[in-house]
Design a protein around this motif. Structure first.
Motif, mmCIF file in Angstrom:
data_model
loop_
_atom_site.group_PDB
_atom_site.id
_atom_site.type_symbol
_atom_site.label_atom_id
_atom_site.label_comp_id
_atom_site.label_asym_id
_atom_site.label_seq_id
_atom_site.Cartn_x
_atom_site.Cartn_y
_atom_site.Cartn_z
ATOM 1 N N PHE A 67 -66.275 12.945 27.821
ATOM 2 C CA PHE A 67 -66.785 11.827 27.018
ATOM 3 C C PHE A 67 -66.150 10.508 27.449
ATOM 4 O O PHE A 67 -66.805 9.463 27.430
ATOM 5 C CB PHE A 67 -66.524 12.082 25.533
ATOM 6 C CG PHE A 67 -67.489 13.054 24.912
ATOM 7 C CD1 PHE A 67 -68.834 12.746 24.830
ATOM 8 C CD2 PHE A 67 -67.061 14.278 24.440
ATOM 9 C CE1 PHE A 67 -69.739 13.631 24.274
ATOM 10 C CE2 PHE A 67 -67.953 15.174 23.878
ATOM 11 C CZ PHE A 67 -69.288 14.857 23.805
ATOM 12 N N PHE A 68 -64.881 10.525 27.842
ATOM 13 C CA PHE A 68 -64.218 9.312 28.313
ATOM 14 C C PHE A 68 -64.941 8.769 29.540
ATOM 15 O O PHE A 68 -65.190 7.560 29.658
ATOM 16 C CB PHE A 68 -62.763 9.622 28.635
ATOM 17 C CG PHE A 68 -61.979 8.436 29.125
ATOM 18 C CD1 PHE A 68 -61.373 7.556 28.242
ATOM 19 C CD2 PHE A 68 -61.848 8.189 30.500
ATOM 20 C CE1 PHE A 68 -60.651 6.459 28.694
ATOM 21 C CE2 PHE A 68 -61.129 7.086 30.962
ATOM 22 C CZ PHE A 68 -60.535 6.225 30.057
ATOM 23 N N ASP A 69 -65.318 9.658 30.455
ATOM 24 C CA ASP A 69 -65.948 9.225 31.708
ATOM 25 C C ASP A 69 -67.357 8.668 31.512
ATOM 26 O O ASP A 69 -67.829 7.888 32.344
ATOM 27 C CB ASP A 69 -66.007 10.397 32.690
ATOM 28 C CG ASP A 69 -64.752 10.500 33.542
ATOM 29 O OD1 ASP A 69 -64.032 9.483 33.635
ATOM 30 O OD2 ASP A 69 -64.487 11.572 34.098
ATOM 31 N N ARG A 70 -68.026 9.067 30.452
ATOM 32 C CA ARG A 70 -69.397 8.583 30.286
ATOM 33 C C ARG A 70 -69.484 7.282 29.487
ATOM 34 O O ARG A 70 -70.554 6.680 29.403
ATOM 35 C CB ARG A 70 -70.274 9.646 29.644
ATOM 36 C CG ARG A 70 -70.138 9.804 28.152
ATOM 37 C CD ARG A 70 -71.035 10.872 27.601
ATOM 38 N NE ARG A 70 -70.636 12.191 28.048
ATOM 39 C CZ ARG A 70 -71.154 13.323 27.576
ATOM 40 N NH1 ARG A 70 -72.132 13.265 26.687
ATOM 41 N NH2 ARG A 70 -70.727 14.485 28.003
ATOM 42 N N LEU A 71 -68.363 6.840 28.894
ATOM 43 C CA LEU A 71 -68.397 5.579 28.152
ATOM 44 C C LEU A 71 -68.534 4.405 29.118
ATOM 45 O O LEU A 71 -67.996 4.430 30.231
ATOM 46 C CB LEU A 71 -67.126 5.413 27.317
ATOM 47 C CG LEU A 71 -66.978 6.362 26.124
ATOM 48 C CD1 LEU A 71 -65.638 6.154 25.428
ATOM 49 C CD2 LEU A 71 -68.116 6.174 25.135
ATOM 50 N N PRO A 72 -69.249 3.351 28.740
ATOM 51 C CA PRO A 72 -69.440 2.194 29.619
ATOM 52 C C PRO A 72 -68.100 1.560 29.979
ATOM 53 O O PRO A 72 -67.210 1.401 29.133
ATOM 54 C CB PRO A 72 -70.293 1.237 28.776
ATOM 55 C CG PRO A 72 -70.925 2.105 27.729
ATOM 56 C CD PRO A 72 -69.955 3.193 27.452
ATOM 57 N N LEU A 73 -67.943 1.190 31.248
ATOM 58 C CA LEU A 73 -66.690 0.576 31.679
ATOM 59 C C LEU A 73 -66.429 -0.738 30.962
ATOM 60 O O LEU A 73 -65.281 -1.090 30.700
ATOM 61 C CB LEU A 73 -66.721 0.369 33.194
ATOM 62 C CG LEU A 73 -66.646 1.652 34.040
ATOM 63 C CD1 LEU A 73 -66.721 1.313 35.513
ATOM 64 C CD2 LEU A 73 -65.367 2.417 33.745
ATOM 65 N N ALA A 74 -67.493 -1.467 30.648
ATOM 66 C CA ALA A 74 -67.312 -2.727 29.922
ATOM 67 C C ALA A 74 -66.633 -2.487 28.585
ATOM 68 O O ALA A 74 -65.797 -3.279 28.143
ATOM 69 C CB ALA A 74 -68.666 -3.405 29.718
ATOM 70 N N PHE A 75 -66.996 -1.391 27.930
ATOM 71 C CA PHE A 75 -66.359 -1.041 26.663
ATOM 72 C C PHE A 75 -64.917 -0.611 26.877
ATOM 73 O O PHE A 75 -63.998 -1.030 26.167
ATOM 74 C CB PHE A 75 -67.139 0.073 25.977
ATOM 75 C CG PHE A 75 -66.468 0.647 24.756
ATOM 76 C CD1 PHE A 75 -66.450 -0.050 23.557
ATOM 77 C CD2 PHE A 75 -65.836 1.881 24.824
ATOM 78 C CE1 PHE A 75 -65.820 0.481 22.438
ATOM 79 C CE2 PHE A 75 -65.209 2.419 23.713
ATOM 80 C CZ PHE A 75 -65.201 1.720 22.519
ATOM 81 N N LEU A 76 -64.686 0.229 27.900
ATOM 82 C CA LEU A 76 -63.335 0.737 28.141
ATOM 83 C C LEU A 76 -62.366 -0.385 28.530
ATOM 84 O O LEU A 76 -61.188 -0.353 28.167
ATOM 85 C CB LEU A 76 -63.384 1.801 29.233
ATOM 86 C CG LEU A 76 -64.102 3.105 28.861
ATOM 87 C CD1 LEU A 76 -64.244 4.003 30.086
ATOM 88 C CD2 LEU A 76 -63.348 3.833 27.755
ATOM 89 N N PHE A 77 -62.838 -1.365 29.286
ATOM 90 C CA PHE A 77 -61.966 -2.459 29.685
ATOM 91 C C PHE A 77 -61.649 -3.407 28.533
ATOM 92 O O PHE A 77 -60.599 -4.059 28.527
ATOM 93 C CB PHE A 77 -62.608 -3.259 30.832
ATOM 94 C CG PHE A 77 -62.423 -2.626 32.172
ATOM 95 C CD1 PHE A 77 -61.148 -2.371 32.673
ATOM 96 C CD2 PHE A 77 -63.507 -2.277 32.946
ATOM 97 C CE1 PHE A 77 -60.969 -1.787 33.907
ATOM 98 C CE2 PHE A 77 -63.342 -1.687 34.185
ATOM 99 C CZ PHE A 77 -62.066 -1.430 34.673
ATOM 100 N N SER A 78 -62.539 -3.492 27.551
ATOM 101 C CA SER A 78 -62.350 -4.486 26.488
ATOM 102 C C SER A 78 -61.820 -3.898 25.182
ATOM 103 O O SER A 78 -61.227 -4.610 24.374
ATOM 104 C CB SER A 78 -63.673 -5.202 26.211
ATOM 105 O OG SER A 78 -64.685 -4.269 25.871
ATOM 106 N N ALA A 79 -62.019 -2.593 24.962
ATOM 107 C CA ALA A 79 -61.569 -1.973 23.716
ATOM 108 C C ALA A 79 -60.139 -1.476 23.859
ATOM 109 O O ALA A 79 -59.682 -1.142 24.957
ATOM 110 C CB ALA A 79 -62.499 -0.815 23.353
#
Length: 462
Positions: A67-79
């Motif tokens: 699930f971590f890998d499928r989250l959008p990178l834009a979200f992962l970088f900002s959250a």
């Protein structure tokens, strides 16, 4: 993807001494690749795995990584890590058989939001996607919605919605959003259980009702029923099975009000022919605009018919029916089982606010006058009464004033010559005389004065 990170400096005492801003662009490979392959995100993932105390090579760790890998990178970088871990764990709960989950965050300006909807893959479909989009747009007050589906090697799909508004977006309750999604994707039995539990029905009774009726209720019923009505309908079916008498209900929810309808519902042991029921309702002054019938057969072989009559909620009878529904339902039941006639005089019940016993009393006086050979035509008396429901109501009040043993709720019977009863009768008669003086305009006849006089003598029988 633009990237910006700020590092703040401080002295030995913790006081700020400026900072350094790093700004740049991520290449396409970094944006489109798996998050766990990006060094910065890989370090954050390791921190989350440690914080979650995930066992190396465990199934949960593998699902967490998926699930971590499928989250959008834009979200992962900002959250922050807490938000990322919350989304992943919510998705894992759904994957392990839980109900749909919703997570969202609103940007600093309040005009944009990212919403993750997590549901079981077997329950996903285009209708679910569009239904969720419609509900999210309405809940947030958004003007535009963008969507993409995040899939992976699990049984759960993550729906990624980006919402934008010209004004600040609303911030609805997450649980309320999840409930709306659940209503879209949950099988009827799950929805039925939640509706019954919401009405404090004991768990054992919930199981019994679901087993007995879960598969027998029509689709159109499932789509609109509310918890209170569902419980009431099951009570009606049970009472029908016990007594064999039709069970009647009047309903008017927000959807009915918007369409200008009132629903009359009948649970019966037999399918009622329209030619039998329509004249009965017409004599009550009701205009039926539609009808539907569904057989309901429970798992034990019991059978009932769920009949719905759509009645026009016009200005004349709509408010009367809603405000006077209990006496109306009692009168309709009396007609159906033969205790009261189905006749034009029944039109008095709703506008005059009568019950069926009072209506029978009016009918008895009209018959008595006819037996006495009054010169005043009975059908004209009836026409006047139908045109003057307030007059009919006053006649009933006069009857009660003269003959009700416990006048006005007295603790003991009141004698016919008691001052209180005499005064009450005099007051009602005065009201009646005032109303009679206005009847002349209601009777379309050249001899209206004579007719009014005859009507006076007719009413004096009371």
């Amino acid at each position: 993807l633009e990237f910006r990170r700020v590092l703040f400096r401080s002295d030995e005492t913790g006081q700020g001494q400026g900072g350094v801003v790093f700004q740049g662009l991520f290449p396409y490979k970094a944006v489109m690749g798996r998050a766990s392959t990006v060094p910065f995100l890989r370090r954050r993932l390791a921190g989350m795995v440690a914080a979650e105390d995930l066992v190396p090579a465990s199934h949960r760790l593998k699902v967490f990584l998926s699930f971590f890998d499928r989250l959008p990178l834009a979200f992962l970088f900002s959250a922050d890590d807490k938000a990322v871990a919350e989304v992943v764990n919510e998705a894992i709960d759904v994957d392990f058989g839980g109900a749909p989950r919703v997570f969202y965050r609103v940007d600093e300006k309040g005009t944009g939001a990212q919403v993750f909807v997590m549901i079981s893959q077997e329950r996903y479909g285009e209708d679910v996607r569009l239904g969720a989009e419609e509900r999210l747009k309405r809940a947030f007050g958004a003007d535009e919605v963008r969507f993409r589906m995040l899939v992976g090697k699990t049984d759960t799909v993550v729906l990624d919605y980006l919402l934008f508004g010209k004004q600040k977006l609303a911030t609805p309750e997450v649980d309320a959003l999840a409930d709306q999604v659940s209503a879209l994707v949950s099988p009827w039995l799950e929805t039925m259980r939640e509706l019954l539990r919401g009405q404090d029905v004991p768990e054992g009774e919930v199981d019994r009702l679901c087993l007995l009726y879960g598969e027998s209720l029509p689709e159109s019923y499932r789509l609109r029923v509310e918890g209170a009505d569902l419980v009431d309908d099951f009570k009606a079916i049970g009472e029908l099975a016990k007594t064999g008498r039709p069970q009647l209900r009047v309903r008017c929810d927000a959807r009915d009000q918007a369409a200008g309808f009132i629903r009359l519902i009948c649970f019966g042991a037999h399918d009622t022919a329209l030619t039998d029921i329509l004249p009965v309702l017409d004599f009550f002054g009701l205009r039926v605009q539609g009808e539907s019938t569904w057989p309901i057969q429970d798992s034990e072989g019991g059978k009932a018919y769920y009949e719905t009559y759509t009645i026009a909620a016009d200005k004349d009878n709509g408010p009367h029916l809603l405000d006077h529904q209990c006496p109306f339902l009692e009168a309709l039941e009396a007609v159906l089982d033969g205790r009261m006639n189905s006749a034009p005089l029944n039109r008095l019940l709703l506008p005059a606010r009568l019950d069926w016993h009072q209506l029978q009393m009016m009918r008895a006086y009209l018959g008595y006058a006819r037996q006495l050979g009054t010169a005043f035509p009975a059908n004209l008396v009836q026409t006047v009464l139908l045109n003057q429901p307030a007059l009919a109501r006053t006649i009933v009040e006069l009857f009660n004033a003269r003959f009700e043993p416990k006048l006005d709720g007295a603790a003991a019977p009141v004698a016919h010559d008691a001052p209180a009863r005499v005064a009450k009768v005099a007051a009602v008669r005065e009201t009646l005389q005032t109303q009679l003086r206005g009847v002349q305009d209601a009777v379309e006849d050249k001899r209206s004065e004579e007719h009014t006089s005859e009507l006076q003598s007719h009413l004096n029988l009371v």
